[in-house]
Design a protein around this motif. Structure first.
Motif, PDB file in Angstrom:
ATOM      1  N   ARG A 237       6.495   8.393   2.480  1.00 28.65           N
ATOM      2  CA  ARG A 237       5.175   7.932   2.045  1.00 28.65           C
ATOM      3  C   ARG A 237       4.244   9.120   1.810  1.00 28.65           C
ATOM      4  O   ARG A 237       3.532   9.187   0.800  1.00 28.65           O
ATOM      5  CB  ARG A 237       4.570   6.992   3.091  1.00 28.65           C
ATOM      6  CG  ARG A 237       5.328   5.680   3.292  1.00 28.65           C
ATOM      7  CD  ARG A 237       4.696   4.841   4.400  1.00 28.65           C
ATOM      8  NE  ARG A 237       3.407   4.313   3.981  1.00 28.65           N
ATOM      9  CZ  ARG A 237       3.204   3.046   3.608  1.00 28.65           C
ATOM     10  NH1 ARG A 237       4.201   2.187   3.610  1.00 28.65           N
ATOM     11  NH2 ARG A 237       2.005   2.642   3.257  1.00 28.65           N
ATOM     12  N   THR A 240       5.223  11.192  -1.303  1.00 22.66           N
ATOM     13  CA  THR A 240       4.906  10.457  -2.533  1.00 22.66           C
ATOM     14  C   THR A 240       3.412  10.516  -2.825  1.00 22.66           C
ATOM     15  O   THR A 240       2.989  10.782  -3.963  1.00 22.66           O
ATOM     16  CB  THR A 240       5.357   8.997  -2.392  1.00 22.66           C
ATOM     17  OG1 THR A 240       6.766   8.970  -2.142  1.00 22.66           O
ATOM     18  CG2 THR A 240       5.044   8.204  -3.652  1.00 22.66           C
ATOM     19  N   GLU A 241       2.608  10.305  -1.792  1.00 18.70           N
ATOM     20  CA  GLU A 241       1.150  10.382  -1.967  1.00 18.70           C
ATOM     21  C   GLU A 241       0.728  11.767  -2.439  1.00 18.70           C
ATOM     22  O   GLU A 241      -0.109  11.898  -3.340  1.00 18.70           O
ATOM     23  CB  GLU A 241       0.455  10.035  -0.657  1.00 18.70           C
ATOM     24  CG  GLU A 241      -1.063  10.060  -0.748  1.00 18.70           C
ATOM     25  CD  GLU A 241      -1.739   9.676   0.555  1.00 18.70           C
ATOM     26  OE1 GLU A 241      -2.890   9.194   0.501  1.00 18.70           O
ATOM     27  OE2 GLU A 241      -1.115   9.860   1.629  1.00 18.70           O
ATOM     28  N   GLN A 245      -1.113  12.358  -6.066  1.00 16.09           N
ATOM     29  CA  GLN A 245      -2.485  12.873  -6.073  1.00 16.09           C
ATOM     30  C   GLN A 245      -2.573  14.182  -6.845  1.00 16.09           C
ATOM     31  O   GLN A 245      -3.544  14.429  -7.557  1.00 16.09           O
ATOM     32  CB  GLN A 245      -2.969  13.065  -4.637  1.00 16.09           C
ATOM     33  CG  GLN A 245      -3.292  11.776  -3.913  1.00 16.09           C
ATOM     34  CD  GLN A 245      -3.913  11.996  -2.542  1.00 16.09           C
ATOM     35  OE1 GLN A 245      -3.961  13.121  -2.034  1.00 16.09           O
ATOM     36  NE2 GLN A 245      -4.399  10.923  -1.924  1.00 16.09           N
ATOM     37  N   TYR A 267       5.198   2.913  -0.135  1.00 22.74           N
ATOM     38  CA  TYR A 267       3.869   3.448  -0.462  1.00 22.74           C
ATOM     39  C   TYR A 267       3.396   2.877  -1.796  1.00 22.74           C
ATOM     40  O   TYR A 267       2.245   2.403  -1.914  1.00 22.74           O
ATOM     41  CB  TYR A 267       3.909   4.974  -0.531  1.00 22.74           C
ATOM     42  CG  TYR A 267       2.624   5.577  -1.047  1.00 22.74           C
ATOM     43  CD1 TYR A 267       1.532   5.788  -0.207  1.00 22.74           C
ATOM     44  CD2 TYR A 267       2.489   5.906  -2.395  1.00 22.74           C
ATOM     45  CE1 TYR A 267       0.337   6.304  -0.701  1.00 22.74           C
ATOM     46  CE2 TYR A 267       1.301   6.427  -2.899  1.00 22.74           C
ATOM     47  CZ  TYR A 267       0.234   6.624  -2.042  1.00 22.74           C
ATOM     48  OH  TYR A 267      -0.955   7.126  -2.522  1.00 22.74           O
ATOM     49  N   CYS A 268       4.262   2.910  -2.804  1.00 20.45           N
ATOM     50  CA  CYS A 268       3.871   2.431  -4.132  1.00 20.45           C
ATOM     51  C   CYS A 268       3.530   0.946  -4.119  1.00 20.45           C
ATOM     52  O   CYS A 268       2.534   0.512  -4.722  1.00 20.45           O
ATOM     53  CB  CYS A 268       4.993   2.702  -5.138  1.00 20.45           C
ATOM     54  SG  CYS A 268       5.243   4.457  -5.527  1.00 20.45           S
ATOM     55  N   ASP A 270       2.534  -0.776  -1.546  1.00 17.02           N
ATOM     56  CA  ASP A 270       1.306  -0.941  -0.756  1.00 17.02           C
ATOM     57  C   ASP A 270       0.060  -0.628  -1.587  1.00 17.02           C
ATOM     58  O   ASP A 270      -0.991  -1.246  -1.410  1.00 17.02           O
ATOM     59  CB  ASP A 270       1.369  -0.042   0.474  1.00 17.02           C
ATOM     60  CG  ASP A 270       0.176  -0.239   1.399  1.00 17.02           C
ATOM     61  OD1 ASP A 270      -0.099  -1.390   1.759  1.00 17.02           O
ATOM     62  OD2 ASP A 270      -0.471   0.764   1.767  1.00 17.02           O
ATOM     63  N   LYS A 271       0.201   0.327  -2.510  1.00 16.81           N
ATOM     64  CA  LYS A 271      -0.935   0.736  -3.348  1.00 16.81           C
ATOM     65  C   LYS A 271      -1.020  -0.093  -4.626  1.00 16.81           C
ATOM     66  O   LYS A 271      -1.904   0.159  -5.471  1.00 16.81           O
ATOM     67  CB  LYS A 271      -0.815   2.222  -3.697  1.00 16.81           C
ATOM     68  CG  LYS A 271      -0.896   3.150  -2.495  1.00 16.81           C
ATOM     69  CD  LYS A 271      -2.224   3.034  -1.776  1.00 16.81           C
ATOM     70  CE  LYS A 271      -2.310   3.983  -0.586  1.00 16.81           C
ATOM     71  NZ  LYS A 271      -3.603   3.851   0.131  1.00 16.81           N
ATOM     72  N   GLY A 272      -0.133  -1.055  -4.797  1.00 12.93           N
ATOM     73  CA  GLY A 272      -0.171  -1.894  -5.987  1.00 12.93           C
ATOM     74  C   GLY A 272       0.323  -1.209  -7.247  1.00 12.93           C
ATOM     75  O   GLY A 272      -0.005  -1.648  -8.363  1.00 12.93           O
ATOM     76  N   ILE A 273       1.083  -0.165  -7.112  1.00 15.60           N
ATOM     77  CA  ILE A 273       1.617   0.566  -8.270  1.00 15.60           C
ATOM     78  C   ILE A 273       2.808  -0.202  -8.835  1.00 15.60           C
ATOM     79  O   ILE A 273       3.700  -0.621  -8.091  1.00 15.60           O
ATOM     80  CB  ILE A 273       2.041   1.993  -7.866  1.00 15.60           C
ATOM     81  CG1 ILE A 273       0.835   2.779  -7.334  1.00 15.60           C
ATOM     82  CG2 ILE A 273       2.673   2.722  -9.043  1.00 15.60           C
ATOM     83  CD1 ILE A 273       1.179   4.134  -6.757  1.00 15.60           C
TER      84      ILE A 273
END
Length: 343
Positions: A237, A240-241, A245, A267-268, A270-273
């Motif tokens: 996670r 990836t962040e 960024q 992660y993706c 969770d962030k709606g990607i």
């Protein structure tokens, strides 16, 4: 360190070989190797250097048994903290179960120095064979394995020169195949995330093959994120962040293994990607963990169980046609899952 005149690399080494190479008596060599007696630091270092250069390992089996082998098979792996090597060990253990041979495991934590110590200790008990992960070793480790006089099988990798036999996959080819699939799906801004870098030689080879295929298509990596520690969902996670960024137009992330790839997928999501529309993802190893994720991460099976079985068959003399010095290549399958467009 000069090897003694008439030295034959194929025969079993003795104290006399170390004595002649170091220029001291056999008794002094014995005292140094058993860590007993009053020996100067300079002499001790000279003897130890000669022993390492020759690949000499003292025999811990005393008396009438000293010339015999025990029914142990040394298995040297870099880690037990991930999901890769337990499956290899299952293949080894299952195959050796009815042979009278018993696997004994040593863990190196990806350290060449630690691997040298583990190999030294295992060989001192005169095992019937050795199974060692990887093809990259220190000079001393290679010398010990070459002088052991027993079947040696290096596993997981065939991109290199083995001491004796090897069973594994081509990681460079695996990297190329994944890159070709990613490019064919239309991704162009591709990044790489890797853990245990630069200690994981097999991950490095996959990256080399991956970049070769990108270059052939006129592409280069848009970004890369390395971490020298181990793999974990949280680390995936975080990596990836960091990449997204730093380089927000990245449209694909290739991970050195499934564990951090799974963290990246979580992660993706969770962030709606949008995966795989906005960004695609792929890992490596094909571990069972992926079956429990909301989406199937693209990956490549590393043939772990088969590698363990084939290596154990060689050690046990069950693999027809393999006498020694042969390479058995297995071929992993790319599993596109749900994280590459068009799959």
């Amino acid at each position: 360190m000069t090897k003694p005149p008439g030295f034959d690399p194929r025969r079993t080494l003795t104290l006399r070989d170390v004595s002649e190479a170091s220029g001291v008596s056999e008794m002094t060599v014995s005292r140094v190797l058993r860590n007993r007696g009053d020996v100067s630091d300079a002499t001790r270092e000279r003897v130890l250097e000669a022993a390492r250069a020759l690949g000499y390992v003292p025999n811990k089996i005393a008396g009438a048994l000293a010339s015999q082998r025990v029914n142990l098979v040394g298995v040297v792996i870099p880690s037990l903290s991930n999901m890769v090597f337990p499956e290899v060990l299952t293949g080894i253990s299952d195959t050796l179960e009815n042979t009278g041979l018993q696997p004994v495991v040593g863990v190196t934590n990806y350290s060449p120095e630690r691997e040298e110590t583990v190999i030294y200790e295992m060989l001192s008990w005169r095992p019937s064979g050795m199974i060692v992960a990887g093809l990259e070793h220190s000079d001393a480790s290679r010398a010990m394995l070459a002088q052991a006089g027993i079947p040696i099988v290096e596993i997981m990798d065939i991109d290199g020169t083995p001491v004796d036999s090897a069973v594994g996959i081509s990681h460079r080819r695996a990297g190329r195949q994944m890159a070709e699939a990613i490019i064919a799906a239309g991704y162009r801004r591709i990044a790489f995330c890797g853990t245990m870098m630069p200690y994981d030689h097999r991950a490095k080879k996959r990256l080399e093959g991956f970049e070769e295929a990108l270059a052939k298509a006129g592409l280069t990596l848009a970004d890369r994120e390395f971490y020298s520690g181990g793999s974990a969902l949280l680390k995936g996670r975080e990596m990836t962040e960091a990449v997204l960024q730093r380089t927000p137009d990245v449209d694909f992330l290739y991970y050195s293994n499934d564990m951090i790839g799974a963290g990246g997928l979580l992660y993706c999501l969770d962030k709606g990607i949008d995966v795989p529309g906005r960004i695609g993802l792929a890992g490596f190893n094909g571990v069972e963990l992926l079956d429990g994720l909301p989406r199937r991460l693209a990956t490549m099976d590393a043939c772990r169980l088969q590698i363990g079985r084939r290596a154990a068959e060689i050690i046990a003399g069950q693999h027809e046609g393999v006498i020694g010095g042969e390479v058995i290549e297995l071929f992993p399958t790319l599993q596109p899952g749900d994280t590459i467009r068009g799959s």
